[in-house]
Motif scaffolding. Structure first.
Motif, PDB file in Angstrom:
ATOM      1  N   PRO A   1       0.821  -1.217   0.000  1.00 50.92           N
ATOM      2  CA  PRO A   1       0.000   0.000   0.000  1.00 50.92           C
ATOM      3  C   PRO A   1       0.856   1.269   0.000  1.00 50.92           C
ATOM      4  O   PRO A   1       1.945   1.286   0.561  1.00 50.92           O
ATOM      5  N   ARG A   2       0.332   2.310  -0.628  1.00 48.04           N
ATOM      6  CA  ARG A   2       1.003   3.608  -0.678  1.00 48.04           C
ATOM      7  C   ARG A   2       0.507   4.481   0.444  1.00 48.04           C
ATOM      8  O   ARG A   2      -0.607   4.284   0.895  1.00 48.04           O
ATOM      9  N   PRO A   3       1.272   5.508   0.857  1.00 49.99           N
ATOM     10  CA  PRO A   3       2.612   5.824   0.362  1.00 49.99           C
ATOM     11  C   PRO A   3       3.647   4.825   0.850  1.00 49.99           C
ATOM     12  O   PRO A   3       3.521   4.249   1.919  1.00 49.99           O
ATOM     13  N   LEU A   4       4.681   4.679   0.036  1.00 51.70           N
ATOM     14  CA  LEU A   4       5.784   3.782   0.303  1.00 51.70           C
ATOM     15  C   LEU A   4       6.954   4.663   0.745  1.00 51.70           C
ATOM     16  O   LEU A   4       7.263   5.653   0.088  1.00 51.70           O
ATOM     17  N   ARG A   5       7.551   4.299   1.879  1.00 47.93           N
ATOM     18  CA  ARG A   5       8.709   5.068   2.369  1.00 47.93           C
ATOM     19  C   ARG A   5       9.940   4.180   2.265  1.00 47.93           C
ATOM     20  O   ARG A   5      10.034   3.166   2.966  1.00 47.93           O
TER      21      ARG A   5
ATOM     22  N   LEU B   1       4.949   6.515  11.857  1.00 46.12           N
ATOM     23  CA  LEU B   1       4.553   6.776  10.472  1.00 46.12           C
ATOM     24  C   LEU B   1       3.482   7.847  10.472  1.00 46.12           C
ATOM     25  O   LEU B   1       2.379   7.624  10.973  1.00 46.12           O
TER      26      LEU B   1
ATOM     27  N   LEU C   1      -0.249  11.406   6.009  1.00 50.04           N
ATOM     28  CA  LEU C   1       0.002  12.573   5.161  1.00 50.04           C
ATOM     29  C   LEU C   1      -1.271  13.037   4.472  1.00 50.04           C
ATOM     30  O   LEU C   1      -1.313  14.112   3.890  1.00 50.04           O
TER      31      LEU C   1
ATOM     32  N   ASP D   1      -4.620   7.883   4.456  1.00 45.99           N
ATOM     33  CA  ASP D   1      -3.667   7.053   5.199  1.00 45.99           C
ATOM     34  C   ASP D   1      -4.343   6.497   6.447  1.00 45.99           C
ATOM     35  O   ASP D   1      -4.953   7.250   7.219  1.00 45.99           O
TER      36      ASP D   1
ATOM     37  N   GLN E   1      -3.780   0.653   8.902  1.00 49.85           N
ATOM     38  CA  GLN E   1      -3.628  -0.556   8.095  1.00 49.85           C
ATOM     39  C   GLN E   1      -2.776  -0.282   6.863  1.00 49.85           C
ATOM     40  O   GLN E   1      -1.877  -1.042   6.539  1.00 49.85           O
ATOM     41  N   SER E   2      -3.071   0.832   6.159  1.00 53.96           N
ATOM     42  CA  SER E   2      -2.343   1.091   4.917  1.00 53.96           C
ATOM     43  C   SER E   2      -0.872   1.387   5.207  1.00 53.96           C
ATOM     44  O   SER E   2      -0.015   1.121   4.373  1.00 53.96           O
ATOM     45  N   LEU E   3      -0.591   1.914   6.380  1.00 55.68           N
ATOM     46  CA  LEU E   3       0.807   2.178   6.734  1.00 55.68           C
ATOM     47  C   LEU E   3       1.412   1.020   7.540  1.00 55.68           C
ATOM     48  O   LEU E   3       2.488   1.154   8.089  1.00 55.68           O
ATOM     49  N   ARG E   4       0.710  -0.112   7.590  1.00 54.04           N
ATOM     50  CA  ARG E   4       1.199  -1.336   8.250  1.00 54.04           C
ATOM     51  C   ARG E   4       1.631  -1.065   9.684  1.00 54.04           C
ATOM     52  O   ARG E   4       2.716  -1.440  10.099  1.00 54.04           O
TER      53      ARG E   4
END
Lengths: 381, 381
Positions: A102-106, B351, B354, B358, B361-364
């Motif tokens: 999933p985005r955003p990707l860091r 995290l 942004l 976001d 879940q999407s940022l794990r």
């Protein structure tokens, strides 16, 4: 060795050895920067030094195509490139192997890049880089995060008060587009802007007519961000240029919210730098005459909006004071190994005598192991 | 993108991307190894990736000449080599820029080497290395220090009980020399030794006569160091071979004095490996089927006696359990930046959201910032 062979000390121009203690220091700076990036969720990738040139030079890689060493792969019989930039490789990884994340990707990376030619100002042809890429986010907050992480990484590396220089590389083209300036006049105006030649810009913009006339005011507005933003607000801008100005204001506001004390300058019509930037571009400097410590900005990572920052640990290393070296302790032959290990655990460096000709002086030691302690060696002992 | 272009995911054979979390892990292992070396006085150097091929392939570099990528330097119009080994570069630095530093010189390095071809067992063409070189010392203690530092660095990287395999690559040639075995018979004997074909060795050595006859006994003596050393002591060896055996015994004794629990094996007539070894050669393994984690041995660094060790952080990384990742904490938009910074200082990864799309879940993320604490996120929340 015959006389017509070069000295073995002679390296190709722009390629150098890093000696003690600089090599260790550069590595420590790289890891200090990565620690900052990792704490903010940037995950490290390590692409190879060599790739097929057609994938290496795709997308933003085209900007460094003429700077890329190429060689034939005897295995595939295809041309390989030795990377001159890491961003295109990270874009490839993001689009393919990490395409389903999933985005955003860091993402973060570090390593060497190689360039066919150095410049007079930057003769190095092997350049160490540490960088981050924030892929799949297009908000002002995303740009602000990347800029602020560059600042935080430099601070972690010992740069006391970095300053951030923002440019808007799409602003001048937007004004020239709106004025319908093409051909020779456009090239002349671009050159005049590049030289920051206000007189020539004024003269040429008058020929081009509005809205190019606004270029002179924006050129001279370059400076502290607040003043430059005020000039942009006051200027009569066509819609595309107004959107660029509004975006810049939003990014500066997002940065200010997190780092009210950061020195920010803004140059609205500066458009040098990497050709692939599609939004703001960043340059970070240290106090004094450090040179560019980092560069970054908004670009397209394949089909995705992205912002990145590349830091130059070699330049950073020259800009910060060297940390003190731990004392070196001479370990006589037959000394207690556990005592030496205990000293290392305390932060000392231990040097074991390997023969009777080894002395504290020959091993450049300031201390000697006596019993279980590191005793300073008298200057004239 | 047209169809006849290759997939951008396709890398040349033997060249790979390291993804999260492996790339960060490899870097951490490299630094853990360097910390051990630095504590023992090994100072880091960083030679460039490219050099003039005649200096890169001099001395021990000749061993990897046919594995070295070459390319033309448009600046000097001379051929450059992309390093396939770092030891020749360190030898150059030791002999030139560090020529005036008292010996022994303790140097360390890390970085990538590139090879034109992979092998079936080792297909990688880009190989990360960490290494040490102890230059200007020729005692058994010097060899022991390098072997033990390899063991200590592997232990620091998480290899619980490394084992040390010692070979004596000059022993078989010394026995064949003493027996005056030349030409076809020598080549056949060498091949039989290489295959560890005791029957063929016995048959061929009988033709060659004494002292080659001793080869069979030494071949079967390979195993735990004590037994192999006893077999060497009992063997009827010509003077050159006796000196090699005595040196091996002294090195094993010096290692045992520091590391009584270390598992050491000795294969007296094994002579594969890098052709430039002039004394003992070392290989380090982990428990289980890890493959070679490090290789080293005694060689000539230019005109100087030297011992070195190269560790393979990629292989080490596959041999040790991955450390747990710190928890990832979602920072909602507008949350207190100081609270997020405090979490990072505690070892959390933060995290930042942004945009409104976001989510944890999407940022794990496993946690979310609530007030000033990282609250675990319920599985089905």
């Amino acid at each position: 060795m015959t006389e017509d062979l070069p000295s073995p000390a002679l390296l190709p121009s722009g390629l150098t050895d890093l000696l003690p203690p600089e090599a260790a220091r550069e590595a420590a700076l790289v890891e200090a920067m990565h620690a900052v990036f990792a704490a903010h969720g940037y995950e490290r990738v390590k692409p190879p030094l060599l790739e097929f040139e057609d994938s290496l030079l795709a997308g933003s890689g085209a900007a460094v195509a003429d700077q890329t060493f190429r060689l034939m792969d005897p295995d595939s019989h295809r041309m390989l490139g030795l990377r001159a930039d890491t961003t295109p490789q990270v874009a490839r990884i993001a689009a393919t192997r990490l395409g389903a994340v999933p985005r955003p990707l860091r993402l973060s990376y570090s390593g060497q890049v190689l360039r066919v030619r150095g410049t007079q100002l930057a003769p190095q042809r092997q350049i160490p880089q540490v960088g981050i890429e924030l892929i799949g986010a297009d908000s002002a907050e995303a740009d602000a995060e990347v800029a602020l992480l560059g600042v935080e990484a430099l601070a972690a590396a010992g740069i006391a008060a970095p300053s951030l220089d923002i440019t808007l590389p799409t602003m001048a083209p937007a004004l020239l587009d709106a004025a319908g300036v093409e051909g020779d006049l456009r090239r002349k105006l671009a050159r005049a802007l590049d030289r920051k030649d206000a007189a020539a810009v004024t003269e040429l913009a008058a020929i081009a007519g509005p809205p190019a006339v606004g270029l002179t005011g924006l050129l001279t507005a370059a400076g502290p961000a607040d003043g430059a933003l005020a000039a942009l607000t006051a200027a009569d801008l066509p819609p595309a240029a107004r959107a660029i100005a509004d975006n810049a204001a939003a990014i500066v506001a997002a940065i200010r919210a997190r780092a009210p004390g950061l020195r920010i300058t803004l140059d609205p019509v500066e458009f040098r730098g990497l050709h692939y930037h599609v939004g703001v571009a960043f340059t970070l400097y240290g106090p004094g005459n450090t040179g560019e410590l980092a560069r970054g900005g908004r670009y397209m990572s394949g089909e995705e909006p992205a912002t990145g920052m590349t830091l130059y640990p070699d330049v950073v290393g020259r800009a910060v004071a060297a940390p003190p070296q731990p004392p070196r302790v001479f370990i006589p032959r037959g000394a207690d190994a556990a005592a030496a290990a205990a000293l290392r655990a305390q932060g000392f460096i231990t040097l074991a005598a390997l023969s009777d000709s080894d002395t504290p002086q020959s091993l450049r030691c300031s201390h000697i192991l006596r019993g279980t302690v590191a005793a300073p060696i008298e200057e004239n002992a």
